[in-house]
Design a protein around this motif. Structure first.
Motif: not given
Length: 98
Positions: A41-61
């Motif tokens: 789970v990555a909390g990015c600059d600007g308030g964006r949140v990205v969830v990466l699965d076990q292979g590094g594919t973004p699956v939620r934001s």
């Protein structure tokens, strides 16, 4: 750095890498039920949140208000959650796994 997230194994061999649209300010690992590897789970600059699965594919934001300062895994009846807290006082959950 500069939006790049790299996952390494216990020997520091690269498992995968993913480039996000903005630099992550905070990262958290959450292991979904039955998964071989954790999701990131990555909390990015600007308030964006990205969830990466076990292979590094973004699956939620999604978005939060402010910068993510803490990411904690929480077991819930509906499945695993990543609960994010921000420097603006917001608390938000993101479902991890299927």
């Amino acid at each position: 750095a500069e939006g790049l997230v790299v996952a390494l194994d216990h020997n520091c061999a690269k498992l995968w890498s993913a480039r996000l649209s903005s630099a992550p300010f905070s990262l958290g690992c959450v292991v979904p039920k039955g998964a071989a590897r954790p999701w990131i789970v990555a909390g990015c600059d600007g308030g964006r949140v990205v969830v990466l699965d076990q292979g590094g594919t973004p699956v939620r934001s999604g978005r939060v208000t402010g910068r993510t300062t803490l990411i904690e895994p929480v077991a819930a009846p509906a499945g695993q959650l990543a609960v994010l807290m921000t420097d603006q006082g917001e608390v938000k959950g993101f479902r991890i796994g299927d």
